[in-house]
Write a protein that holds these residues in place. Structure first.
Motif, PDB file in Angstrom:
ATOM      1  N   ALA A   1       0.833  -1.199   0.000  1.00 42.35           N
ATOM      2  CA  ALA A   1       0.000   0.000   0.000  1.00 42.35           C
ATOM      3  C   ALA A   1       0.868   1.251   0.000  1.00 42.35           C
ATOM      4  O   ALA A   1       0.538   2.244  -0.652  1.00 42.35           O
ATOM      5  N   VAL A   2       2.007   1.207   0.697  1.00 42.48           N
ATOM      6  CA  VAL A   2       2.885   2.385   0.752  1.00 42.48           C
ATOM      7  C   VAL A   2       3.448   2.724  -0.627  1.00 42.48           C
ATOM      8  O   VAL A   2       3.778   3.877  -0.896  1.00 42.48           O
ATOM      9  N   GLN A   3       3.541   1.750  -1.517  1.00 41.83           N
ATOM     10  CA  GLN A   3       4.017   2.011  -2.869  1.00 41.83           C
ATOM     11  C   GLN A   3       2.998   2.818  -3.676  1.00 41.83           C
ATOM     12  O   GLN A   3       3.344   3.421  -4.684  1.00 41.83           O
ATOM     13  N   ALA A   4       1.748   2.804  -3.243  1.00 43.71           N
ATOM     14  CA  ALA A   4       0.691   3.521  -3.944  1.00 43.71           C
ATOM     15  C   ALA A   4       0.482   4.919  -3.378  1.00 43.71           C
ATOM     16  O   ALA A   4      -0.403   5.643  -3.836  1.00 43.71           O
ATOM     17  N   ASP A   5       1.294   5.305  -2.402  1.00 44.03           N
ATOM     18  CA  ASP A   5       1.164   6.643  -1.840  1.00 44.03           C
ATOM     19  C   ASP A   5       1.358   7.669  -2.950  1.00 44.03           C
ATOM     20  O   ASP A   5       2.371   7.667  -3.648  1.00 44.03           O
ATOM     21  N   GLY A   6       0.353   8.513  -3.163  1.00 43.00           N
ATOM     22  CA  GLY A   6       0.395   9.530  -4.202  1.00 43.00           C
ATOM     23  C   GLY A   6      -0.046   9.047  -5.579  1.00 43.00           C
ATOM     24  O   GLY A   6      -0.090   9.826  -6.522  1.00 43.00           O
ATOM     25  N   ALA A   7      -0.366   7.777  -5.697  1.00 42.81           N
ATOM     26  CA  ALA A   7      -0.724   7.199  -6.995  1.00 42.81           C
ATOM     27  C   ALA A   7      -2.201   7.399  -7.318  1.00 42.81           C
ATOM     28  O   ALA A   7      -3.015   7.694  -6.445  1.00 42.81           O
ATOM     29  N   GLU A   8      -2.506   7.188  -8.585  1.00 42.52           N
ATOM     30  CA  GLU A   8      -3.891   7.195  -9.051  1.00 42.52           C
ATOM     31  C   GLU A   8      -4.241   5.768  -9.457  1.00 42.52           C
ATOM     32  O   GLU A   8      -3.590   5.179 -10.324  1.00 42.52           O
ATOM     33  N   LEU A   9      -5.261   5.223  -8.801  1.00 42.19           N
ATOM     34  CA  LEU A   9      -5.676   3.847  -9.046  1.00 42.19           C
ATOM     35  C   LEU A   9      -7.085   3.817  -9.615  1.00 42.19           C
ATOM     36  O   LEU A   9      -7.913   4.662  -9.289  1.00 42.19           O
ATOM     37  N   VAL A  10      -7.341   2.807 -10.430  1.00 40.08           N
ATOM     38  CA  VAL A  10      -8.699   2.527 -10.882  1.00 40.08           C
ATOM     39  C   VAL A  10      -8.931   1.044 -10.620  1.00 40.08           C
ATOM     40  O   VAL A  10      -8.146   0.196 -11.035  1.00 40.08           O
ATOM     41  N   THR A  11     -10.011   0.769  -9.906  1.00 40.49           N
ATOM     42  CA  THR A  11     -10.425  -0.612  -9.674  1.00 40.49           C
ATOM     43  C   THR A  11     -11.649  -0.880 -10.541  1.00 40.49           C
ATOM     44  O   THR A  11     -12.191   0.032 -11.174  1.00 40.49           O
ATOM     45  N   VAL A  12     -12.114  -2.107 -10.532  1.00 39.73           N
ATOM     46  CA  VAL A  12     -13.273  -2.456 -11.354  1.00 39.73           C
ATOM     47  C   VAL A  12     -14.485  -1.602 -10.996  1.00 39.73           C
ATOM     48  O   VAL A  12     -15.295  -1.269 -11.852  1.00 39.73           O
ATOM     49  N   GLU A  13     -14.585  -1.194  -9.740  1.00 43.45           N
ATOM     50  CA  GLU A  13     -15.702  -0.338  -9.337  1.00 43.45           C
ATOM     51  C   GLU A  13     -15.661   1.022 -10.034  1.00 43.45           C
ATOM     52  O   GLU A  13     -16.681   1.678 -10.171  1.00 43.45           O
ATOM     53  N   GLY A  14     -14.482   1.433 -10.476  1.00 45.34           N
ATOM     54  CA  GLY A  14     -14.326   2.724 -11.122  1.00 45.34           C
ATOM     55  C   GLY A  14     -14.661   2.733 -12.601  1.00 45.34           C
ATOM     56  O   GLY A  14     -14.636   3.785 -13.235  1.00 45.34           O
ATOM     57  N   LEU A  15     -14.979   1.572 -13.162  1.00 41.03           N
ATOM     58  CA  LEU A  15     -15.310   1.528 -14.585  1.00 41.03           C
ATOM     59  C   LEU A  15     -16.694   2.100 -14.873  1.00 41.03           C
ATOM     60  O   LEU A  15     -16.893   2.784 -15.866  1.00 41.03           O
ATOM     61  N   MET A  16     -17.642   1.820 -14.024  1.00 42.26           N
ATOM     62  CA  MET A  16     -19.017   2.276 -14.211  1.00 42.26           C
ATOM     63  C   MET A  16     -19.095   3.788 -14.004  1.00 42.26           C
ATOM     64  O   MET A  16     -18.467   4.324 -13.099  1.00 42.26           O
TER      65      MET A  16
END
Length: 156
Positions: free
Chosen positions: A67-82
């Motif tokens: 999780a610390v590697q994602a600090d400051g990152a932009e993520l999209v999960t499957v929930e973000g497709l809709m």
């Protein structure tokens, strides 16, 4: 007690901040801390593809990232497709063409396919097969058919 760190990331367009141990996997942070359970945990080794998300615009296995590697990152999960209650065109195509199989790897397959279409907007069938082969269940099905073929052929 382990140190607790603060991580901040944008997930599906929403900024999230949370606290976790530095060793917490990104997939667990997404599921447990953010409550986004569409990202599935399969092999926990980055092989099966069930945990695939978009990480700064590229497909990534969230079970082999912290999780610390994602600090400051932009993520999209499957929930973000809709969007606005409407399925993403890729989700509609999976529904319309029965591309769901059992459904466990579907979120990872959708994210992998999205990444393929991001890099290759007009893939051939061969390129599609190659592009989604990173999701283990797809390759497992291909391997199973290949293994059954000589057995069935010998029964003729």
């Amino acid at each position: 007690m382990a140190d607790i760190v603060t991580v901040r990331m944008t997930v599906n367009g929403v900024v999230h901040e949370g606290r976790c141990e530095p060793r917490k996997l990104l997939v667990d942070f997404i599921r447990e801390d953010l409550g986004l359970t569409g990202t599935h945990v399969g092999c926990e080794h980055g092989i099966c593809g069930a945990c695939t998300i978009m990480f700064n615009g590229e497909a990534a296995r969230s079970c082999i990232m912290l999780a610390v590697q994602a600090d400051g990152a932009e993520l999209v999960t499957v929930e973000g497709l809709m969007r606005d209650g409407k399925l993403h065109p890729l989700q509609e195509a999976f529904r319309d063409h029965h591309g769901l199989q059992c459904g466990f790897c579907t979120p990872g397959m959708l994210m992998t396919a999205l990444d393929l279409l991001r890099t290759n907007p007009s893939p051939s069938e061969r390129e599609i097969r190659e592009g989604i082969s990173a999701v283990l269940c797809y390759q497992g099905i291909v391997n199973a058919v290949r293994a059954a073929a000589p057995i069935l052929a010998s029964e003729r």
